[in-house]
Design a protein around this motif. Structure first.
Motif, mmCIF file in Angstrom:
data_model
loop_
_atom_site.group_PDB
_atom_site.id
_atom_site.type_symbol
_atom_site.label_atom_id
_atom_site.label_comp_id
_atom_site.label_asym_id
_atom_site.label_seq_id
_atom_site.Cartn_x
_atom_site.Cartn_y
_atom_site.Cartn_z
ATOM 1 N N ILE A 107 -8.467 -2.879 7.355
ATOM 2 C CA ILE A 107 -7.473 -2.132 6.566
ATOM 3 C C ILE A 107 -7.722 -2.554 5.124
ATOM 4 C CG2 ILE A 107 -5.027 -1.856 5.978
ATOM 5 C CD1 ILE A 107 -5.436 -0.699 8.651
ATOM 6 N N HIS A 108 -8.131 -1.613 4.281
ATOM 7 C CA HIS A 108 -8.408 -1.952 2.879
ATOM 8 C C HIS A 108 -7.969 -0.810 1.971
ATOM 9 C CE1 HIS A 108 -10.604 -5.459 4.122
ATOM 10 N NE2 HIS A 108 -11.310 -4.703 4.955
ATOM 11 N N VAL A 109 -7.391 -1.181 0.848
ATOM 12 C CA VAL A 109 -6.954 -0.218 -0.158
ATOM 13 C C VAL A 109 -7.531 -0.664 -1.498
ATOM 14 C CG1 VAL A 109 -4.960 0.820 -1.330
ATOM 15 C CG2 VAL A 109 -4.833 0.291 1.124
ATOM 16 N N HIS A 110 -8.115 0.276 -2.221
ATOM 17 C CA HIS A 110 -8.672 -0.014 -3.546
ATOM 18 C C HIS A 110 -7.576 -0.624 -4.414
ATOM 19 C CE1 HIS A 110 -10.379 0.586 -7.508
ATOM 20 N NE2 HIS A 110 -11.553 0.771 -6.911
ATOM 21 N N PRO A 111 -7.893 -1.681 -5.178
ATOM 22 C CA PRO A 111 -6.865 -2.357 -5.983
ATOM 23 C C PRO A 111 -6.039 -1.431 -6.878
ATOM 24 C CG PRO A 111 -8.885 -3.625 -6.023
ATOM 25 C CD PRO A 111 -9.193 -2.338 -5.298
ATOM 26 N N GLY A 112 -6.617 -0.377 -7.405
ATOM 27 C CA GLY A 112 -5.878 0.550 -8.251
ATOM 28 C C GLY A 112 -4.824 1.342 -7.511
ATOM 29 N N TYR A 113 -4.840 1.284 -6.182
ATOM 30 C CA TYR A 113 -3.900 2.044 -5.363
ATOM 31 C C TYR A 113 -3.024 1.147 -4.492
ATOM 32 C CZ TYR A 113 -6.469 6.109 -6.901
ATOM 33 O OH TYR A 113 -7.045 7.084 -7.686
ATOM 34 N N GLN A 114 -3.164 -0.155 -4.645
ATOM 35 C CA GLN A 114 -2.357 -1.082 -3.848
ATOM 36 C C GLN A 114 -0.912 -1.088 -4.339
ATOM 37 O OE1 GLN A 114 -4.435 -4.856 -3.935
ATOM 38 N NE2 GLN A 114 -6.143 -4.048 -2.741
ATOM 39 N N GLY A 115 -0.019 -1.505 -3.459
ATOM 40 C CA GLY A 115 1.395 -1.588 -3.804
ATOM 41 C C GLY A 115 2.117 -0.259 -3.761
ATOM 42 N N LYS A 116 1.503 0.753 -3.168
ATOM 43 C CA LYS A 116 2.090 2.095 -3.113
ATOM 44 C C LYS A 116 2.398 2.539 -1.676
ATOM 45 C CE LYS A 116 -0.646 3.422 -7.190
ATOM 46 N NZ LYS A 116 0.253 2.912 -8.164
ATOM 47 N N GLY A 117 2.332 1.597 -0.733
ATOM 48 C CA GLY A 117 2.645 1.928 0.662
ATOM 49 C C GLY A 117 1.481 2.481 1.463
ATOM 50 N N ILE A 118 0.303 2.523 0.869
ATOM 51 C CA ILE A 118 -0.855 3.095 1.578
ATOM 52 C C ILE A 118 -1.262 2.216 2.756
ATOM 53 C CG2 ILE A 118 -3.277 3.776 1.361
ATOM 54 C CD1 ILE A 118 -2.588 4.438 -1.628
ATOM 55 N N GLY A 119 -1.318 0.907 2.556
ATOM 56 C CA GLY A 119 -1.681 0.002 3.648
ATOM 57 C C GLY A 119 -0.730 0.123 4.817
ATOM 58 N N ARG A 120 0.563 0.188 4.528
ATOM 59 C CA ARG A 120 1.579 0.355 5.574
ATOM 60 C C ARG A 120 1.343 1.656 6.334
ATOM 61 N NH1 ARG A 120 5.529 3.458 4.800
ATOM 62 N NH2 ARG A 120 5.579 3.143 2.553
ATOM 63 N N ARG A 121 1.078 2.736 5.601
ATOM 64 C CA ARG A 121 0.827 4.021 6.244
ATOM 65 C C ARG A 121 -0.433 3.974 7.107
ATOM 66 N NH1 ARG A 121 0.424 8.067 1.643
ATOM 67 N NH2 ARG A 121 0.032 9.531 3.350
#
Length: 184
Positions: A107-121
């Motif tokens: 599970i990985h999210v680009h740092p510019g998009y972290q903290g927006k609930g993407i990982g949870r989704r």
């Protein structure tokens, strides 16, 4: 708006360059590890019940991804972690978590998009509708945003301070029964 899109094994392997770019931005691994990581990911796509989600911008840029599969004997991570849990907590505990498990490999999210609930989704999307009884994964054994996310989703620590053979970093092995806790 970031959209999640399901992808099968063939599409996942076709997008490996974009996947590795996101992985590299999120994890900052040593460059010499990237070809090995790409090979591991390609191999994972051959495992039973492989499932992948891409998080994409409206223009189709992959800014996050997650994937998992049905864990089974003969898979390196499955065998190493199950054996480690059996040694620490007993064969019955290991069987309860690993006999019928979704193994979330990445599970990985680009740092510019972290903290927006993407990982949870991504985690929720991978676990949704799965036939397995449990979901298991490994994460750095540190107080990270990922550890906090997993706890909020209902994952509990199965083992801490776990070092994979040939490695040196400490990992936490966490698991949850499925379905995951309802959103808070």
């Amino acid at each position: 708006m970031i959209e999640l899109r399901r992808a099968g094994a063939e599409e996942f392997t076709a997008e490996l360059d974009a996947v590795i770019d996101t992985y590299t931005a999120a994890m900052r691994p040593p460059v010499e590890q990237l070809s090995g990581r790409q090979s591991i990911m390609r191999n994972h796509a051959t495992f039973p019940d492989f499932a992948c989600l891409f998080a994409e911008t409206p223009g189709g840029q992959i800014v996050g991804f997650g994937y998992g599969f049905h864990g089974a004997p003969g898979q390196w991570w499955h065998d190493v972690v199950r054996r480690g849990l059996a040694e620490r907590a007993g064969a019955g505990v290991a069987a309860a978590w690993f006999e019928n498990a979704l193994e979330i490999a990445e599970i990985h999210v680009h740092p510019g998009y972290q903290g927006k609930g993407i990982g949870r989704r991504l985690v929720r999307g991978l676990c949704e509708g799965r036939a397995e009884r449990t979901a298991v994964l490994s994460t750095h054994d540190q107080p990270t945003a990922a550890r906090h996310l997993y706890r909020r989703l209902g994952f509990v620590d199965l083992m801490g301070m776990f070092v994979f053979p040939g490695g040196y970093e400490r990992y936490a092995i966490v698991g949850s029964t499925l379905p995951l806790l309802p959103p808070d």
